[in-house]
Design a protein around this motif. Structure first.
Motif, short mmCIF file in Angstrom:
data_model
loop_
_atom_site.label_atom_id
_atom_site.label_comp_id
_atom_site.label_asym_id
_atom_site.label_seq_id
_atom_site.Cartn_x
_atom_site.Cartn_y
_atom_site.Cartn_z
N GLU A 1 42.56 -124.48 -2.37
CA GLU A 1 41.64 -125.46 -1.76
C GLU A 1 41.20 -125.02 -0.38
OE1 GLU A 1 42.87 -129.82 -3.45
OE2 GLU A 1 44.40 -128.76 -2.26
N ILE A 2 42.13 -124.50 0.42
CA ILE A 2 41.78 -124.04 1.76
C ILE A 2 40.84 -122.84 1.68
CG2 ILE A 2 42.67 -123.04 3.90
CD1 ILE A 2 45.24 -124.62 3.44
N PHE A 3 41.11 -121.93 0.77
CA PHE A 3 40.25 -120.76 0.59
C PHE A 3 38.82 -121.18 0.25
CE2 PHE A 3 38.31 -117.97 -2.63
CZ PHE A 3 38.02 -116.87 -1.83
N SER B 1 40.42 -113.96 3.14
CA SER B 1 39.49 -113.47 2.12
C SER B 1 39.95 -113.75 0.70
CB SER B 1 39.28 -111.96 2.30
OG SER B 1 40.54 -111.28 2.26
N SER B 2 41.13 -114.33 0.53
CA SER B 2 41.64 -114.64 -0.80
C SER B 2 42.66 -115.77 -0.68
CB SER B 2 42.30 -113.41 -1.42
OG SER B 2 43.49 -113.08 -0.69
N PRO B 3 42.95 -116.47 -1.80
CA PRO B 3 44.00 -117.50 -1.75
C PRO B 3 45.34 -116.94 -1.29
CG PRO B 3 42.69 -117.74 -3.73
CD PRO B 3 42.25 -116.45 -3.09
N GLU B 4 45.62 -115.69 -1.62
CA GLU B 4 46.88 -115.08 -1.22
C GLU B 4 46.94 -114.89 0.31
OE1 GLU B 4 46.08 -114.60 -5.32
OE2 GLU B 4 44.88 -113.89 -3.61
N ALA B 5 45.79 -114.49 0.89
CA ALA B 5 45.74 -114.33 2.35
C ALA B 5 45.91 -115.67 3.04
CB ALA B 5 44.43 -113.67 2.75
N VAL B 6 45.31 -116.72 2.46
CA VAL B 6 45.46 -118.06 3.02
C VAL B 6 46.92 -118.50 2.96
CG1 VAL B 6 44.87 -120.50 2.70
CG2 VAL B 6 43.09 -118.75 2.48
N GLU B 7 47.56 -118.25 1.82
CA GLU B 7 48.96 -118.64 1.65
C GLU B 7 49.87 -117.95 2.67
OE1 GLU B 7 52.09 -119.30 -2.04
OE2 GLU B 7 50.35 -117.98 -2.29
N GLU B 8 49.62 -116.68 2.92
CA GLU B 8 50.40 -115.93 3.89
C GLU B 8 50.18 -116.47 5.30
OE1 GLU B 8 52.92 -113.26 5.70
OE2 GLU B 8 52.72 -113.81 3.58
N SER B 9 48.93 -116.77 5.62
CA SER B 9 48.60 -117.32 6.93
C SER B 9 49.26 -118.68 7.14
CB SER B 9 47.08 -117.44 7.09
OG SER B 9 46.73 -117.99 8.32
N ALA B 10 49.22 -119.52 6.10
CA ALA B 10 49.84 -120.84 6.19
C ALA B 10 51.36 -120.74 6.38
CB ALA B 10 49.51 -121.65 4.94
N ARG B 11 51.96 -119.78 5.69
CA ARG B 11 53.40 -119.58 5.81
C ARG B 11 53.77 -119.16 7.25
NH1 ARG B 11 54.14 -117.32 1.41
NH2 ARG B 11 53.63 -115.17 2.03
N GLU B 12 53.00 -118.26 7.83
CA GLU B 12 53.26 -117.83 9.20
C GLU B 12 53.08 -118.98 10.18
OE1 GLU B 12 50.66 -114.58 9.90
OE2 GLU B 12 51.74 -113.18 8.58
N TYR B 13 52.05 -119.77 9.95
CA TYR B 13 51.80 -120.91 10.84
C TYR B 13 52.93 -121.93 10.75
CZ TYR B 13 49.37 -124.86 13.01
OH TYR B 13 49.03 -125.92 13.82
N GLY C 1 56.53 -125.18 12.68
CA GLY C 1 57.36 -126.16 11.99
C GLY C 1 56.56 -127.22 11.28
N GLN C 2 55.26 -127.12 11.29
CA GLN C 2 54.39 -128.11 10.64
C GLN C 2 54.28 -127.82 9.15
OE1 GLN C 2 50.62 -128.63 12.57
NE2 GLN C 2 49.72 -129.74 10.85
N ASP C 3 54.43 -128.88 8.34
CA ASP C 3 54.37 -128.75 6.89
C ASP C 3 52.94 -128.43 6.46
OD1 ASP C 3 54.80 -128.80 4.20
OD2 ASP C 3 54.95 -130.98 4.05
N MET C 4 52.77 -127.34 5.73
CA MET C 4 51.45 -126.90 5.28
C MET C 4 51.33 -126.96 3.75
SD MET C 4 49.78 -126.19 8.03
CE MET C 4 48.41 -125.25 7.39
N THR C 5 52.17 -127.76 3.11
CA THR C 5 52.17 -127.78 1.64
C THR C 5 51.34 -128.92 1.05
OG1 THR C 5 54.19 -129.13 1.62
CG2 THR C 5 54.46 -126.73 1.59
N ASP C 6 50.71 -129.73 1.91
CA ASP C 6 49.96 -130.87 1.38
C ASP C 6 48.61 -130.46 0.79
OD1 ASP C 6 49.20 -130.14 3.94
OD2 ASP C 6 48.43 -132.13 4.44
N VAL C 7 48.12 -129.26 1.15
CA VAL C 7 46.86 -128.74 0.61
C VAL C 7 47.14 -127.35 0.05
CG1 VAL C 7 44.46 -128.16 1.08
CG2 VAL C 7 45.57 -130.00 2.36
N SER C 8 46.62 -127.07 -1.13
CA SER C 8 46.89 -125.77 -1.77
C SER C 8 46.11 -124.66 -1.09
CB SER C 8 46.52 -125.83 -3.25
OG SER C 8 45.10 -125.86 -3.40
#
Length: 323
Positions: free
Chosen positions: A165-167, A138-150, A155-162
């Motif tokens: 942008e995903i939000f 529901s927010s860029p912060e929630a997306v960032e937390e989800s990406a970090r957990e994933y 072990g997959q790099d999730m830093t190629d998209v901000s």
């Protein structure tokens, strides 16, 4: 070691069984088909009717493709059902062994094994997944937390998209979802068992067509008819709605109607007007194809259907309303 003589998989899968279609065909196994999408009439063999390549193919536990679902339905349901329909066509309501269970499951599968059900499941799955994605991101912060957990989990790099942008992509539905067909096949099998259990609890009426008249069928023949004066614009209805009935053509000579909770089974020769109305609502419930033995019957049905609320009033976005 590779298998010496691997079994050749069946690829042409009929979402209306050939044995079922032959009940609406002429002596040469040809049927007349009206294509609602193309507004055209076809005269074709049952072999090329209601068929889709690999429609029931799944991947087994060994990672290989298998036609086990297709084989299961053919051997355990369609084979015995052929003999049941033949007896019902002769107005013989004698039940033998597991006849009632087989008939209930066969009819339930007519609800779940077709393209209409597959499309419905894809739409439901997509709507839920998009809702869930928005609810959990529901927010860029929630997306960032989800990406970090994933990233920590895979072990997959999730830093190629901000995260921003995903939000925005999730918020604006700017992505494509794919629902694997195997998921729908699993739902098809499990739901058909539940529907069969419900049908077993209802009253059954075996309907015989009057002489020189025929039932028609379609690519979605499990047809729920609402109670009289029911306002379906306000609420939905289904097979257990009080006063509703479910009509399913079994052959050009015979149909079955399920209604009300009970254990009664009886037979009846229907009035001509009732048969005409039944054909109309079955045709209106089609996803795309309406199927009949005779061309004049099919053309007359389509002509009358164009003037009926069941043909056009129940349509939504160019296709018929289903229950």
């Amino acid at each position: 070691m590779p298998e010496a003589n691997p079994k050749k998989l069946s690829r042409r899968h009929h979402y209306l069984p050939q044995m079922y279609l032959r009940g609406f065909a002429d002596e040469a196994d040809f049927v007349w088909v009206f294509d609602r999408h193309e507004n055209s009439y076809l005269h074709q063999h049952v072999i090329v009717t209601a068929v889709k390549k690999d429609f029931y193919t799944i991947v087994g536990s060994d990672g290989r493709k298998t036609d086990a679902v297709e084989t299961l339905m053919a051997n355990m349901v369609e084979g015995p059902m052929k003999r049941i329909i033949e007896r019902l066509n002769k107005k013989n309501l004698t039940w033998e062994g597991e006849d009632r269970a087989i008939l209930a499951l066969f009819v339930a599968l007519l609800r779940t094994r077709n393209l209409a059900f597959d499309k419905d499941q894809n739409e439901i799955t997509e709507q839920f997944q998009r809702w869930w994605a928005k609810a959990t991101h529901s927010s860029p912060e929630a997306v960032e937390e989800s990406a970090r957990e994933y990233q920590e989990k895979t072990g997959q790099d999730m830093t190629d998209v901000s995260a921003q942008e995903i939000f925005e992509m999730i918020r604006d539905d700017q992505y494509v979802l794919h629902n694997p067909r195997q998921n729908n096949i699993k739902m098809m099998m499990s739901l058909s068992l539940e529907v069969a259990k419900v049908l077993f609890r209802l009253n059954w009426e075996i309907l015989a067509a009057p002489k020189e008249m025929s039932f028609v069928t379609c690519d979605n023949p499990f047809t729920v008819v609402p109670p009289p004066s029911f306002d379906d614009s306000l609420e939905g209805y289904g097979i257990m709605t009080p006063g509703a009935s479910t009509v399913v053509p079994l052959s050009r000579r015979t149909a079955i109607c399920f209604y009300g909770e009970g254990e009664r089974t009886r037979g009846a020769v229907v009035y001509k007007d009732f048969l005409r109305h039944t054909n109309l609502v079955v045709a209106a419930n089609s996803e795309r194809f309406v199927i009949a033995r005779e061309e004049p019957l099919l053309r007359s049905l389509v002509r009358k259907g164009h003037q009926s609320r069941w043909w056009w009033g129940c349509r939504e976005k160019g296709r018929p309303r289903r229950s």
